[in-house]
Design a protein around this motif. Structure first.
Motif, mmCIF file in Angstrom:
data_model
loop_
_atom_site.group_PDB
_atom_site.id
_atom_site.type_symbol
_atom_site.label_atom_id
_atom_site.label_comp_id
_atom_site.label_asym_id
_atom_site.label_seq_id
_atom_site.Cartn_x
_atom_site.Cartn_y
_atom_site.Cartn_z
ATOM 1 N N SER A 1 0.824 -1.197 0.000
ATOM 2 C CA SER A 1 0.000 0.000 0.000
ATOM 3 C C SER A 1 0.866 1.258 0.000
ATOM 4 N N ARG A 2 0.576 2.152 -0.936
ATOM 5 C CA ARG A 2 1.245 3.452 -1.032
ATOM 6 C C ARG A 2 2.746 3.342 -1.330
ATOM 7 N N GLN A 3 3.162 2.229 -1.889
ATOM 8 C CA GLN A 3 4.567 2.081 -2.241
ATOM 9 C C GLN A 3 4.727 1.766 -3.721
ATOM 10 N N ARG A 4 5.939 1.943 -4.166
ATOM 11 C CA ARG A 4 6.273 1.681 -5.547
ATOM 12 C C ARG A 4 6.271 0.174 -5.828
ATOM 13 N N LEU A 5 5.906 -0.189 -7.032
ATOM 14 C CA LEU A 5 5.994 -1.581 -7.449
ATOM 15 C C LEU A 5 7.465 -2.009 -7.419
ATOM 16 N N GLN A 6 7.729 -3.172 -6.836
ATOM 17 C CA GLN A 6 9.126 -3.589 -6.664
ATOM 18 C C GLN A 6 9.281 -5.090 -6.875
ATOM 19 N N LEU A 7 10.482 -5.482 -7.239
ATOM 20 C CA LEU A 7 10.782 -6.887 -7.456
ATOM 21 C C LEU A 7 10.763 -7.647 -6.137
ATOM 22 N N LEU A 8 10.091 -8.790 -6.126
ATOM 23 C CA LEU A 8 10.118 -9.654 -4.952
ATOM 24 C C LEU A 8 11.170 -10.747 -5.162
ATOM 25 N N LEU A 9 11.022 -11.499 -6.248
ATOM 26 C CA LEU A 9 12.037 -12.497 -6.544
ATOM 27 C C LEU A 9 11.971 -12.883 -8.016
ATOM 28 N N ARG A 10 13.016 -13.540 -8.483
ATOM 29 C CA ARG A 10 13.060 -14.022 -9.855
ATOM 30 C C ARG A 10 13.569 -15.454 -9.848
ATOM 31 N N HIS A 11 13.162 -16.230 -10.827
ATOM 32 C CA HIS A 11 13.407 -17.662 -10.751
ATOM 33 C C HIS A 11 14.889 -17.977 -10.837
ATOM 34 N N ILE A 12 15.642 -17.136 -11.529
ATOM 35 C CA ILE A 12 17.052 -17.444 -11.724
ATOM 36 C C ILE A 12 17.821 -17.349 -10.407
ATOM 37 N N SER A 13 17.315 -16.601 -9.461
ATOM 38 C CA SER A 13 18.045 -16.406 -8.209
ATOM 39 C C SER A 13 17.880 -17.581 -7.256
ATOM 40 N N ARG A 14 16.749 -18.274 -7.401
ATOM 41 C CA ARG A 14 16.478 -19.439 -6.557
ATOM 42 C C ARG A 14 16.652 -19.118 -5.066
ATOM 43 N N GLU A 15 16.149 -17.989 -4.664
ATOM 44 C CA GLU A 15 16.314 -17.594 -3.268
ATOM 45 C C GLU A 15 14.960 -17.362 -2.623
ATOM 46 N N SER A 16 14.957 -17.283 -1.317
ATOM 47 C CA SER A 16 13.749 -16.997 -0.558
ATOM 48 C C SER A 16 13.816 -15.541 -0.104
ATOM 49 N N ILE A 17 12.778 -14.791 -0.432
ATOM 50 C CA ILE A 17 12.703 -13.395 -0.049
ATOM 51 C C ILE A 17 11.483 -13.206 0.834
ATOM 52 N N LYS A 18 11.701 -12.690 2.034
ATOM 53 C CA LYS A 18 10.604 -12.475 2.994
ATOM 54 C C LYS A 18 9.820 -13.761 3.217
ATOM 55 N N GLY A 19 10.494 -14.894 3.112
ATOM 56 C CA GLY A 19 9.852 -16.170 3.348
ATOM 57 C C GLY A 19 9.148 -16.748 2.129
ATOM 58 N N PHE A 20 9.124 -15.999 1.035
ATOM 59 C CA PHE A 20 8.481 -16.461 -0.190
ATOM 60 C C PHE A 20 9.471 -17.213 -1.074
ATOM 61 N N THR A 21 8.980 -18.238 -1.730
ATOM 62 C CA THR A 21 9.755 -18.960 -2.736
ATOM 63 C C THR A 21 8.866 -19.192 -3.947
ATOM 64 N N ALA A 22 9.510 -19.423 -5.083
ATOM 65 C CA ALA A 22 8.771 -19.749 -6.303
ATOM 66 C C ALA A 22 9.651 -20.648 -7.151
ATOM 67 N N ASP A 23 9.094 -21.734 -7.614
ATOM 68 C CA ASP A 23 9.826 -22.682 -8.449
ATOM 69 C C ASP A 23 9.255 -22.687 -9.851
ATOM 70 N N LEU A 24 10.145 -22.570 -10.816
ATOM 71 C CA LEU A 24 9.718 -22.618 -12.209
ATOM 72 C C LEU A 24 9.495 -24.063 -12.613
ATOM 73 N N ASN A 25 8.300 -24.374 -13.033
ATOM 74 C CA ASN A 25 7.953 -25.718 -13.493
ATOM 75 C C ASN A 25 7.653 -25.616 -14.981
ATOM 76 N N LYS A 26 8.648 -25.977 -15.795
ATOM 77 C CA LYS A 26 8.478 -25.820 -17.237
ATOM 78 C C LYS A 26 7.469 -26.814 -17.795
ATOM 79 N N GLY A 27 7.352 -27.981 -17.158
ATOM 80 C CA GLY A 27 6.389 -28.966 -17.638
ATOM 81 C C GLY A 27 4.945 -28.474 -17.489
ATOM 82 N N GLU A 28 4.678 -27.817 -16.377
ATOM 83 C CA GLU A 28 3.345 -27.284 -16.130
ATOM 84 C C GLU A 28 3.238 -25.803 -16.500
ATOM 85 N N THR A 29 4.324 -25.250 -17.001
ATOM 86 C CA THR A 29 4.402 -23.799 -17.324
ATOM 87 C C THR A 29 3.834 -22.979 -16.172
ATOM 88 N N SER A 30 4.384 -23.204 -14.997
ATOM 89 C CA SER A 30 3.892 -22.483 -13.823
ATOM 90 C C SER A 30 5.056 -21.905 -13.032
#
Lengths: 114, 110
Positions: B40-69
């Protein structure tokens, strides 16, 4: 360090009037530049992007145009605004070298067409 | 053509509950995937990207190419996680545009 400036922050314009929103980037050279429009329920819609001076790619045909007269300057324009042009416009930049480089956004311009 | 789909406009969870924000993509080449966040009331900012494979603020995301997700996950939601989350897709070239999904508003209820 790199910074991005976008102005004005808010703008109220009558229908049929022209528009010029300006965005400049400092601290980097030859950035890729982008204009997005953010609207509730529509997310972030890519309007234009530029990979170099004078090079503009339009993603959505509409009442708007973009220009890049200098390396770090990106301008969004309209000759005659429509009511449907109201929205929140965001300028962004990222380095040209890699597709995994993140975007850096400006603070945005809230445009209201009356 | 690049396309990003975030099926949920709004996701409400209780504090301490697990969170999963869904993102599916369509792209013929090799994708670069990102999650952006706007508090709220802040600039849009990067949380994470798949190439970094890191956890930011407790969030993770895995690229699943088979499911395109590229779903965003956090095991225990916190109130300060309430924000608008956007999934984004680019090609491997820096000259390809970054295309965003429509966003998901996460609301964490105390």
């Amino acid at each position: 360090s790199q910074t991005i400036h976008q102005w004005p922050a808010t703008l109220v314009q009558p229908v049929g009037s022209p528009l010029s929103l300006e965005c400049t980037v400092e601290g980097t050279s030859n950035p890729n530049l982008y204009w997005y429009r953010q609207a509730a329920g529509r997310g972030l819609q890519l309007l234009f992007y530029s990979v170099g001076i004078g090079q503009i790619s339009s993603e959505v045909p509409q009442n708007l145009s973009a220009s890049r007269p200098q390396d770090r300057q990106f301008i969004l324009s309209s000759k005659k605004l429509l009511l449907s042009d109201s929205g929140f416009y965001l300028c962004a930049w990222r380095p040209t070298d890699r597709g995994n480089s993140p975007l850096h956004f400006g603070n945005g311009t809230r445009l209201t067409v009356t | 053509a690049q396309r990003v789909t975030q099926p949920e406009k709004l996701l409400s969870v209780f504090k301490g509950a697990p969170v999963e924000l869904k993102c599916n993509y369509s792209y013929s080449g090799s994708p670069e995937l990102f999650w952006y966040v706007q508090y709220s009331r802040q600039r849009l900012q990067l949380l994470l990207r798949h190439i970094s494979r890191e956890s930011i603020k407790g969030f993770t995301a895995d690229l699943n190419k088979g499911e395109t997700s590229f779903h965003l996950k956090k095991p225990f939601a916190q109130e300060e996680d309430s924000a608008m989350y956007y999934c984004a897709l680019s090609g491997i070239s820096g000259n390809t545009p970054l295309v965003f999904g429509k966003g998901t508003r996460l609301s964490v209820i105390a």
